[in-house]
Design a protein around this motif. Sequence first.
Motif, PDB file in Angstrom:
ATOM      1  N   GLN A 136      35.052  37.526  38.719  1.00 29.93           N
ATOM      2  CA  GLN A 136      34.431  38.338  39.770  1.00 29.93           C
ATOM      3  C   GLN A 136      34.319  37.569  41.085  1.00 29.93           C
ATOM      4  O   GLN A 136      34.574  38.119  42.158  1.00 29.93           O
ATOM      5  CB  GLN A 136      33.053  38.827  39.329  1.00 29.93           C
ATOM      6  CG  GLN A 136      33.120  39.867  38.231  1.00 29.93           C
ATOM      7  CD  GLN A 136      31.750  40.200  37.668  1.00 29.93           C
ATOM      8  OE1 GLN A 136      30.828  39.383  37.686  1.00 29.93           O
ATOM      9  NE2 GLN A 136      31.617  41.399  37.137  1.00 29.93           N
ATOM     10  N   THR A 138      36.212  35.046  42.039  1.00 31.22           N
ATOM     11  CA  THR A 138      37.577  34.893  42.553  1.00 31.22           C
ATOM     12  C   THR A 138      38.014  36.160  43.277  1.00 31.22           C
ATOM     13  O   THR A 138      38.580  36.090  44.373  1.00 31.22           O
ATOM     14  CB  THR A 138      38.552  34.571  41.395  1.00 31.22           C
ATOM     15  OG1 THR A 138      38.092  33.391  40.735  1.00 31.22           O
ATOM     16  CG2 THR A 138      39.958  34.368  41.899  1.00 31.22           C
ATOM     17  N   LYS A 139      37.741  37.303  42.690  1.00 33.14           N
ATOM     18  CA  LYS A 139      38.092  38.579  43.332  1.00 33.14           C
ATOM     19  C   LYS A 139      37.300  38.783  44.623  1.00 33.14           C
ATOM     20  O   LYS A 139      37.831  39.287  45.601  1.00 33.14           O
ATOM     21  CB  LYS A 139      37.855  39.742  42.380  1.00 33.14           C
ATOM     22  CG  LYS A 139      38.898  39.846  41.304  1.00 33.14           C
ATOM     23  CD  LYS A 139      38.690  41.068  40.453  1.00 33.14           C
ATOM     24  CE  LYS A 139      39.791  41.183  39.424  1.00 33.14           C
ATOM     25  NZ  LYS A 139      39.650  42.371  38.592  1.00 33.14           N
ATOM     26  N   PHE A 141      36.174  36.505  46.710  1.00 31.56           N
ATOM     27  CA  PHE A 141      36.701  35.673  47.788  1.00 31.56           C
ATOM     28  C   PHE A 141      38.130  36.042  48.159  1.00 31.56           C
ATOM     29  O   PHE A 141      38.530  35.875  49.303  1.00 31.56           O
ATOM     30  CB  PHE A 141      36.588  34.190  47.440  1.00 31.56           C
ATOM     31  CG  PHE A 141      35.190  33.676  47.600  1.00 31.56           C
ATOM     32  CD1 PHE A 141      34.642  33.520  48.858  1.00 31.56           C
ATOM     33  CD2 PHE A 141      34.416  33.373  46.498  1.00 31.56           C
ATOM     34  CE1 PHE A 141      33.344  33.057  49.018  1.00 31.56           C
ATOM     35  CE2 PHE A 141      33.115  32.912  46.633  1.00 31.56           C
ATOM     36  CZ  PHE A 141      32.577  32.755  47.906  1.00 31.56           C
ATOM     37  N   SER A 142      38.909  36.538  47.210  1.00 31.56           N
ATOM     38  CA  SER A 142      40.268  36.953  47.556  1.00 31.56           C
ATOM     39  C   SER A 142      40.258  38.216  48.398  1.00 31.56           C
ATOM     40  O   SER A 142      41.121  38.424  49.226  1.00 31.56           O
ATOM     41  CB  SER A 142      41.120  37.139  46.302  1.00 31.56           C
ATOM     42  OG  SER A 142      40.658  38.231  45.540  1.00 31.56           O
ATOM     43  N   MET A 143      39.246  39.051  48.231  1.00 29.10           N
ATOM     44  CA  MET A 143      39.116  40.269  49.047  1.00 29.10           C
ATOM     45  C   MET A 143      38.750  39.906  50.470  1.00 29.10           C
ATOM     46  O   MET A 143      39.159  40.563  51.408  1.00 29.10           O
ATOM     47  CB  MET A 143      38.064  41.210  48.465  1.00 29.10           C
ATOM     48  CG  MET A 143      38.524  41.918  47.204  1.00 29.10           C
ATOM     49  SD  MET A 143      37.340  43.022  46.397  1.00 29.10           S
ATOM     50  CE  MET A 143      36.014  43.233  47.497  1.00 29.10           C
ATOM     51  N   LYS A 144      37.969  38.859  50.645  1.00 33.25           N
ATOM     52  CA  LYS A 144      37.537  38.463  51.994  1.00 33.25           C
ATOM     53  C   LYS A 144      38.686  37.891  52.810  1.00 33.25           C
ATOM     54  O   LYS A 144      38.665  37.963  54.021  1.00 33.25           O
ATOM     55  CB  LYS A 144      36.416  37.431  51.914  1.00 33.25           C
ATOM     56  CG  LYS A 144      35.109  38.025  51.493  1.00 33.25           C
ATOM     57  CD  LYS A 144      34.014  36.996  51.615  1.00 33.25           C
ATOM     58  CE  LYS A 144      32.689  37.673  51.386  1.00 33.25           C
ATOM     59  NZ  LYS A 144      31.601  36.997  52.028  1.00 33.25           N
ATOM     60  N   LYS A 145      39.700  37.320  52.167  1.00 26.00           N
ATOM     61  CA  LYS A 145      40.787  36.696  52.903  1.00 26.00           C
ATOM     62  C   LYS A 145      41.812  37.705  53.395  1.00 26.00           C
ATOM     63  O   LYS A 145      42.596  37.398  54.269  1.00 26.00           O
ATOM     64  CB  LYS A 145      41.484  35.655  52.002  1.00 26.00           C
ATOM     65  CG  LYS A 145      40.630  34.449  51.745  1.00 26.00           C
ATOM     66  CD  LYS A 145      41.355  33.437  50.895  1.00 26.00           C
ATOM     67  CE  LYS A 145      40.475  32.233  50.635  1.00 26.00           C
ATOM     68  NZ  LYS A 145      41.149  31.229  49.835  1.00 26.00           N
ATOM     69  N   ARG A 146      41.816  38.900  52.823  1.00 24.67           N
ATOM     70  CA  ARG A 146      42.783  39.917  53.244  1.00 24.67           C
ATOM     71  C   ARG A 146      42.432  40.444  54.634  1.00 24.67           C
ATOM     72  O   ARG A 146      41.265  40.707  54.931  1.00 24.67           O
ATOM     73  CB  ARG A 146      42.780  41.086  52.260  1.00 24.67           C
ATOM     74  CG  ARG A 146      43.325  40.717  50.908  1.00 24.67           C
ATOM     75  CD  ARG A 146      43.356  41.926  50.008  1.00 24.67           C
ATOM     76  NE  ARG A 146      43.645  41.513  48.648  1.00 24.67           N
ATOM     77  CZ  ARG A 146      43.218  42.143  47.584  1.00 24.67           C
ATOM     78  NH1 ARG A 146      42.479  43.227  47.704  1.00 24.67           N
ATOM     79  NH2 ARG A 146      43.523  41.708  46.380  1.00 24.67           N
TER      80      ARG A 146
END
Length: 148
Positions: A136, A138-139, A141-146
Amino acid sequence: MQNKLAFFFFLSLVLWYSLVFFPIPELLIEGTASLLGPMGILMVLLVLLLAGMVMQWKYVSLAAFPLLAAWGLLQFNAHWRTWIVEASPEQQEHYYQHFRGTWRIFPESAMHTVPDLYHFVLGLLIGINLALVIIQITKLFSMKKRPA
């Protein structure tokens, strides 16, 4: 779907842990934990995190991670490390004496300490929840980089 799975396993962890507050012969050692001590504080924190999951707080996994990681480390050192690596005879004697009369999935070993049923399930639930929280985070923080 993953949030439902995470909720199911976290609820399972909270419910399983709560058994420590009730005298259940052969599942737990004699006596019960106190709500006014460290075990009670952990229960309050778990219930707060569970409430955060129900209310869908965005960062509940960030709050859950350090608690699960610290708890997992304590459980590993107390119940799992000497199941994986060889335990000294003194460690075995102390461990088996303390958890004498409790149910086990696996029989006692001559070279390792084997966790009792309660701590075996507790350790698995902590591990599963820790893995789900890491996914969760990881998801998150990966959403914030988009880019938006």
